[in-house]
Scaffold this active site. Structure first.
Site, short mmCIF file in Angstrom:
data_model
loop_
_atom_site.label_atom_id
_atom_site.label_comp_id
_atom_site.label_asym_id
_atom_site.label_seq_id
_atom_site.Cartn_x
_atom_site.Cartn_y
_atom_site.Cartn_z
N HIS A 283 -13.18 5.07 -2.08
CA HIS A 283 -13.09 5.66 -0.78
C HIS A 283 -14.46 5.73 -0.18
CE1 HIS A 283 -11.75 8.62 2.08
NE2 HIS A 283 -12.01 9.61 1.61
N HIS A 322 -6.77 -2.02 2.77
CA HIS A 322 -6.73 -0.59 3.13
C HIS A 322 -5.17 0.07 2.86
CE1 HIS A 322 -6.98 3.30 5.48
NE2 HIS A 322 -8.39 3.19 5.45
N ASP A 381 -15.88 -0.30 6.10
CA ASP A 381 -16.90 -0.25 5.15
C ASP A 381 -17.60 -1.50 5.25
OD1 ASP A 381 -17.32 2.56 4.73
OD2 ASP A 381 -15.74 2.45 3.23
N1 CMC Z 1 -10.12 -7.36 -2.95
C1 CMC Z 1 -9.19 -7.80 -3.67
N2 CMC Z 1 -7.81 -7.72 -3.84
C2 CMC Z 1 -7.43 -6.39 -3.13
C3 CMC Z 1 -8.42 -5.69 -2.48
C4 CMC Z 1 -9.81 -6.10 -2.57
N3 CMC Z 1 -10.20 -5.31 -1.79
N4 CMC Z 1 -7.50 -4.64 -1.86
C5 CMC Z 1 -6.27 -4.87 -2.37
N5 CMC Z 1 -6.03 -5.99 -3.28
C6 CMC Z 1 -5.06 -6.47 -3.77
C7 CMC Z 1 -4.52 -5.78 -5.05
O1 CMC Z 1 -5.12 -6.30 -6.04
C8 CMC Z 1 -3.15 -6.14 -4.89
O2 CMC Z 1 -2.71 -7.35 -5.42
P1 CMC Z 1 -1.40 -7.54 -6.18
O3 CMC Z 1 -0.34 -7.19 -5.30
O4 CMC Z 1 -1.47 -8.82 -6.45
O5 CMC Z 1 -1.47 -6.69 -7.40
C9 CMC Z 1 -2.76 -5.85 -3.47
O6 CMC Z 1 -3.95 -6.48 -2.75
C10 CMC Z 1 -2.37 -4.59 -2.82
O7 CMC Z 1 -3.35 -3.54 -3.18
P2 CMC Z 1 -3.21 -2.38 -3.70
O8 CMC Z 1 -4.43 -1.97 -4.64
O9 CMC Z 1 -1.86 -1.78 -4.24
O10 CMC Z 1 -3.67 -1.41 -2.37
P3 CMC Z 1 -4.01 0.22 -2.16
O11 CMC Z 1 -3.40 0.43 -0.88
O12 CMC Z 1 -3.67 0.81 -3.26
O13 CMC Z 1 -5.64 0.19 -2.00
C11 CMC Z 1 -7.74 0.07 -1.35
C12 CMC Z 1 -6.15 0.29 -1.21
C13 CMC Z 1 -8.61 0.56 0.02
C14 CMC Z 1 -8.16 1.13 -2.39
C15 CMC Z 1 -8.07 -1.45 -1.74
O14 CMC Z 1 -7.65 -2.16 -0.63
C16 CMC Z 1 -9.53 -1.62 -2.23
O15 CMC Z 1 -9.61 -1.20 -3.37
N6 CMC Z 1 -10.35 -1.81 -1.35
C17 CMC Z 1 -11.68 -1.96 -1.75
C18 CMC Z 1 -12.58 -0.77 -1.35
C19 CMC Z 1 -12.69 -0.44 -0.31
O16 CMC Z 1 -13.10 -1.05 0.70
N7 CMC Z 1 -12.14 0.93 0.08
C20 CMC Z 1 -12.47 1.46 1.40
C21 CMC Z 1 -11.40 1.79 2.08
S1 CMC Z 1 -11.94 2.18 3.77
C22 CMC Z 1 -12.67 3.54 4.03
C23 CMC Z 1 -12.14 4.66 3.35
O17 CMC Z 1 -10.98 5.23 3.87
O18 CMC Z 1 -12.58 5.33 2.50
#
Ligand code: CMC
Length: 446
Positions: A283, A322, A381
């Site tokens: 987050h 996201h 971010d």
């Molecule tokens: N790098 C590599 N792969 C990713 C990333 C990433 N940053 N984000 C998602 N994926 C992949 C994930 O591994 C999955 O792949 P697969 O379908 O092969 O398993 C697919 O994309 C879908 O991801 P998810 O984890 O199901 O997506 P989510 O909606 O649960 O997670 C998130 C959203 C923001 C937690 C995630 O994208 C992430 O960890 N990003 C990096 C951390 C980040 O930048 N966070 C800040 C968010 S914006 C500020 C805020 O609101 O806090």
């Protein structure tokens, strides 16, 4: 309502055009009509679907609330597919262009843009509540020299509830208003104290002559000068960053504020829960992790190897992806424009290897099937850390920089929750998957 049972012709034709869902429970053959309102069905309407009289009834399973609306809200609108973000109906781009953070905080909290008089009163109130009790300062002094500033902020925000015990009266309009003002006013002071503590520098008291971001810069950087004069370019960049971070509907920390607040605890404690949730690297902690990632990559030559690691699942591209935006995060677009401005003002742009790595990394990721297929784009971010670094803010402070403006969003959401007739204490269900009815064995027999 859902109690009504309804026979369909099997194809659902008889009910076509109705705002309802016909659900056939294949365990019993019974069909139920479930009302659709605002594109949602009520999870409780499924409870009536039972296999026997003493059956608890169907529940919905939605870990991480990926498809569950937990409230109605008038505060923030996001269209993740189109990359649209609006506060109280106003597009984020216009607010960043025309408004100030304090005016946006008023908009979020009060639901409308202020008149000049209203804005003057609001600004006066916030400015005149920036001081914290001296004992809060002593509490900050008690932390270890290397304490994480988010840990300090979490504690000091929670501690405010002990200084304002009357805030418990959450039904009292005046108490709610004062808590809103105090939280927005004091958050920069608590954040700056945490920063100065880490450097072993004396804390700087708020300066009422300065703007909200200007005062914060003064509390961070003032040394021996009689009066700190903030660079207007940095003041404005910070203000825009704070507008961008002010609210983002039901994210992890806002949901935490609402969940904890639903127990009717005081708002300082509820907001402390928001700070705790924001601390996490998925987050608000992502800006700190994104900068650490750029540092680890080091040079443009290492990007390819890093991206390979991401695709193998060994790494995560921090600042990308996201839950809601499946298109470019509009906040990232606005921030990117301000990076150059800040670097110019601070002189941090020259030979900035991290900036070079960030630009190239973004370009390559946006060109890569792994990211495009999964709709992973830069989020807020990805670039905010570079601005904070140019402001010479240590990376441990980055999430604190996010918490300051998000406070107005948390406060607005808390106020909305308190006034909402649908609010009940948040209490999810579970699917119990453990053992049952075991017999206790004395320790020597296990
Ligand atoms: N790098 C590599 N792969 C990713 C990333 C990433 N940053 N984000 C998602 N994926 C992949 C994930 O591994 C999955 O792949 P697969 O379908 O092969 O398993 C697919 O994309 C879908 O991801 P998810 O984890 O199901 O997506 P989510 O909606 O649960 O997670 C998130 C959203 C923001 C937690 C995630 O994208 C992430 O960890 N990003 C990096 C951390 C980040 O930048 N966070 C800040 C968010 S914006 C500020 C805020 O609101 O806090």
């Amino acid at each position: 309502m859902a109690e009504e049972r309804n026979e369909t012709d099997g194809g659902g034709v008889a009910t076509a055009g109705k705002d309802s869902l016909s659900v056939t429970d294949n365990r019993t053959g019974e069909t139920f009509e479930v009302e659709i309102t605002d594109g949602t069905v009520k999870a409780m309407d499924f409870r009536q679907m039972k296999v026997s009289e003493d059956d608890f009834g169907l529940m919905t399973f939605d870990p991480a609330y990926t498809n569950t609306a937990h409230c109605r809200s008038d505060i923030c609108f996001i269209d993740g597919d189109e990359g649209i973000l609006e506060y109280r109906g106003y597009p984020i781009e216009q607010l960043c262009e025309e408004s100030t953070y304090l005016e946006v905080a008023y908009l979020l909290v009060n639901g409308k843009l202020p008149t000049q008089d209203e804005l003057d009163t609001w600004t006066y109130e916030v400015t005149h509540h920036t001081y914290v009790h001296e004992n809060v300062k002593n509490a900050v002094e008690g932390f270890r020299y290397d304490a994480h500033p988010m840990g300090m902020l979490l504690s000091t925000v929670g501690a405010l509830s002990t200084y304002y015990p009357d805030a418990k009266a959450i039904d009292d309009h005046e108490e709610r208003h004062m808590a809103a003002i105090r939280l927005i006013a004091k958050m920069p002071t608590l954040a700056a104290f945490a920063y100065r503590h880490g450097l072993g520098l004396p804390y700087v008291y708020p300066d009422n002559d300065l703007s909200y971001p200007g005062n914060f810069l003064s509390m961070l950087y003032k040394m021996t000068e009689v009066k700190y004069e903030p660079d207007p370019r940095l003041e404005r960049a910070l203000d825009v960053l704070w507008i961008l971070h002010a609210d983002h509907e039901q994210n992890c920390s806002t949901a935490a504020v609402r969940n904890v607040g639903s127990s009717q605890v005081d708002p300082y404690s509820a907001v402390a829960a928001g700070v705790a949730a924001l601390y996490g690297p998925l987050h608000g902690g992502a800006n700190e992790s994104a900068l650490a990632m750029l540092e680890r990559i080091g040079t443009v030559d290492n990007i390819e190897g890093f991206l390979k690691g991401v695709k193998n699942g060994d790494e995560r591209l921090m600042g990308f992806g996201h839950r809601v935006y499946k298109n470019y995060d509009p906040r990232a677009r606005i921030i990117k424009k301000h990076v150059d401005e800040v670097l110019e003002a601070t002189g941090g742009g020259k030979d900035n290897v991290k900036l070079e790595v960030a630009s190239e990394l973004e370009k390559r990721a946006l060109d890569d099937e792994y990211f495009t297929e999964r709709k992973l784009y830069p989020n807020v971010d990805f670039y905010s850390g570079l601005i904070y670094e140019a402001l010479q803010i240590p990376s441990a402070m980055f999430t604190v920089m996010f918490a300051i403006p998000r406070t107005s969003g948390w406060v607005a959401q808390w106020l909305e929750m308190v006034a909402d007739e649908d609010t009940k204490i948040a209490r999810p269900r579970q699917i119990y998957s453990g053992e049952r009815e075991l017999t206790y064995k004395a320790i020597g027999y296990r």
